[in-house]
Design a protein around this motif. Structure first.
Motif, PDB file in Angstrom:
ATOM      1  N   VAL A 207       7.500 -39.345 -73.847  1.00 34.15           N
ATOM      2  CA  VAL A 207       6.566 -40.458 -73.692  1.00 34.15           C
ATOM      3  C   VAL A 207       6.658 -41.014 -72.276  1.00 34.15           C
ATOM      4  O   VAL A 207       7.749 -41.207 -71.737  1.00 34.15           O
ATOM      5  CB  VAL A 207       6.874 -41.565 -74.718  1.00 34.15           C
ATOM      6  N   VAL A 208       5.492 -41.276 -71.686  1.00 32.71           N
ATOM      7  CA  VAL A 208       5.402 -41.941 -70.388  1.00 32.71           C
ATOM      8  C   VAL A 208       4.983 -43.387 -70.648  1.00 32.71           C
ATOM      9  O   VAL A 208       3.884 -43.640 -71.149  1.00 32.71           O
ATOM     10  CB  VAL A 208       4.384 -41.249 -69.461  1.00 32.71           C
ATOM     11  N   LEU A 209       5.852 -44.329 -70.325  1.00 32.12           N
ATOM     12  CA  LEU A 209       5.598 -45.737 -70.624  1.00 32.12           C
ATOM     13  C   LEU A 209       4.670 -46.391 -69.592  1.00 32.12           C
ATOM     14  O   LEU A 209       4.590 -45.957 -68.446  1.00 32.12           O
ATOM     15  CB  LEU A 209       6.917 -46.508 -70.661  1.00 32.12           C
ATOM     16  N   PHE A 210       3.995 -47.455 -70.021  1.00 34.92           N
ATOM     17  CA  PHE A 210       3.229 -48.256 -69.077  1.00 34.92           C
ATOM     18  C   PHE A 210       4.130 -48.751 -67.945  1.00 34.92           C
ATOM     19  O   PHE A 210       3.722 -48.813 -66.785  1.00 34.92           O
ATOM     20  CB  PHE A 210       2.604 -49.463 -69.779  1.00 34.92           C
ATOM     21  N   ALA A 212       6.388 -47.358 -66.464  1.00 37.85           N
ATOM     22  CA  ALA A 212       6.701 -46.339 -65.463  1.00 37.85           C
ATOM     23  C   ALA A 212       5.794 -46.464 -64.245  1.00 37.85           C
ATOM     24  O   ALA A 212       6.065 -45.878 -63.200  1.00 37.85           O
ATOM     25  CB  ALA A 212       6.586 -44.941 -66.062  1.00 37.85           C
ATOM     26  N   GLY A 213       4.709 -47.234 -64.398  1.00 37.60           N
ATOM     27  CA  GLY A 213       3.805 -47.435 -63.272  1.00 37.60           C
ATOM     28  C   GLY A 213       2.820 -46.295 -63.109  1.00 37.60           C
ATOM     29  O   GLY A 213       2.587 -45.498 -64.017  1.00 37.60           O
ATOM     30  N   GLY A 214       2.239 -46.213 -61.914  1.00 35.61           N
ATOM     31  CA  GLY A 214       1.246 -45.183 -61.643  1.00 35.61           C
ATOM     32  C   GLY A 214       1.889 -43.826 -61.447  1.00 35.61           C
ATOM     33  O   GLY A 214       3.079 -43.700 -61.183  1.00 35.61           O
ATOM     34  N   GLU A 264       9.764 -36.684 -64.487  1.00 31.21           N
ATOM     35  CA  GLU A 264      10.873 -37.484 -63.947  1.00 31.21           C
ATOM     36  C   GLU A 264      10.798 -38.937 -64.406  1.00 31.21           C
ATOM     37  O   GLU A 264      11.821 -39.621 -64.496  1.00 31.21           O
ATOM     38  CB  GLU A 264      10.849 -37.429 -62.414  1.00 31.21           C
ATOM     39  N   THR A 265       9.581 -39.427 -64.719  1.00 28.86           N
ATOM     40  CA  THR A 265       9.412 -40.818 -65.128  1.00 28.86           C
ATOM     41  C   THR A 265       9.371 -40.981 -66.647  1.00 28.86           C
ATOM     42  O   THR A 265       9.441 -42.113 -67.141  1.00 28.86           O
ATOM     43  CB  THR A 265       8.116 -41.402 -64.545  1.00 28.86           C
ATOM     44  N   ALA A 266       9.237 -39.878 -67.393  1.00 29.34           N
ATOM     45  CA  ALA A 266       9.085 -39.961 -68.846  1.00 29.34           C
ATOM     46  C   ALA A 266      10.421 -40.224 -69.532  1.00 29.34           C
ATOM     47  O   ALA A 266      11.492 -39.913 -69.004  1.00 29.34           O
ATOM     48  CB  ALA A 266       8.481 -38.660 -69.376  1.00 29.34           C
ATOM     49  N   LEU A 267      10.342 -40.798 -70.729  1.00 35.92           N
ATOM     50  CA  LEU A 267      11.527 -40.969 -71.549  1.00 35.92           C
ATOM     51  C   LEU A 267      12.090 -39.605 -71.952  1.00 35.92           C
ATOM     52  O   LEU A 267      11.359 -38.619 -72.015  1.00 35.92           O
ATOM     53  CB  LEU A 267      11.185 -41.758 -72.817  1.00 35.92           C
TER      54      LEU A 267
END
Length: 283
Positions: A207-210, A212-214, A264-267
């Motif tokens: 999951v990529v969270l809000f 995490a930004g752009g 790299e930004t995903a959970l």
């Protein structure tokens, strides 16, 4: 034999790889035609996918071009031996070529990496969720086409049940988890289905969270389809104006980089499953 009127993406890809092989050898079409003793028009039709080619000729051309990638040559030979058509041909009368080409690519793929922003990945959708998504299509779909598109999407999921299924990594944005297509009950069932699918050894969901930004390509969805060798990878991009299939070396490299940065930004897979459970419990 007359040229094919509408070669598939895989037929065009076989020809394109032969063209790239020729170009890497520094040969023009005219020079290759003289070297191989093949009419220039015939070579042009083969490189465009409008004419087929035998595996024996693929090996002969690769040798003449000085190709030093035996795995690629073997993969191209295997493509020449594919029988035309598959289950997706049943839908040729009602669906566009992009849907059929996607099903064919998935059928032959060894792996997928997908980025989904507003929807769950097609292969992970329940029938009720997919129906709700299709009902938002513009222009609206008639009942017959809706049934055919829904049936086609459910048939595509069969690749996940093969004895040796493709290895899948799905990057799903938090927005897709919160969008309630079909209402709370359908959305909850969809979340639970994704959790069940994520238990497969062949499927990783992150999951990529809000928060995490752009990130690159935030405005669309991407499916990176791994071929039997890396040179035969393909990117499928779905946009409001239609589908596109990308396969140049630069395009593939760019999309690999995009997906790497997003991963790299995903959970982690474990934290992603916990987050999906939390969203489902709140519905």
């Amino acid at each position: 034999m007359p040229p094919r009127k509408a070669p598939t993406v895989r037929q065009r890809r076989l020809g394109a790889e032969l063209r790239r092989m020729r170009e890497r050898a520094g040969l023009s079409l005219a020079q290759a035609s003289g070297l191989l003793g093949t009419e220039r028009s015939s070579m042009s039709n083969i490189e465009s996918g409008r004419h087929g080619i035998s595996g024996e000729r693929v090996r002969a051309w690769a040798t003449s071009y000085g190709c030093s990638e035996p795995a690629l040559v073997d993969a191209l030979v295997a493509m020449t031996e594919e029988r035309s058509g598959g289950w997706w041909d049943e839908y040729r009368d009602s669906l566009g070529s992009a849907a059929l080409d996607l099903a064919e690519l998935e059928h032959h793929a060894v792996g997928f990496r997908a980025l989904q922003i507003m929807h769950f990945p097609g292969l992970l959708q329940t029938e009720e969720y997919a129906r709700a998504v299709f009902r938002q299509a513009m222009p609206p779909l008639g009942p017959v086409i809706l049934r055919r598109r829904l049936s086609h999407r459910m048939r595509r999921r069969d690749v996940l049940d093969r004895p040796q299924p493709p290895t899948c990594t799905y990057l799903i944005h938090e927005a897709a988890l919160l969008m309630q297509f079909g209402g709370r009950s359908v959305a909850r069932s969809q979340l639970e289905h994704v959790l069940n699918e994520a238990e497969r050894d062949s499927i990783t969901v992150r999951v990529v969270l809000f928060s995490a930004g752009g990130f690159p390509h935030a405005g669309g969805s991407t499916l990176y389809i791994s071929g039997s060798v890396p040179q035969l990878d393909t990117v499928h991009v779905d946009t409001p104006t239609g589908s596109a299939f990308l396969d140049s070396e630069t395009q593939l490299g760019n999309y690999r980089s995009v997906l790497d940065r997003i991963e790299e930004t995903a959970l982690t897979p474990e934290r992603s499953r916990d987050f999906i459970r939390k969203v489902a419990q709140q519905l």
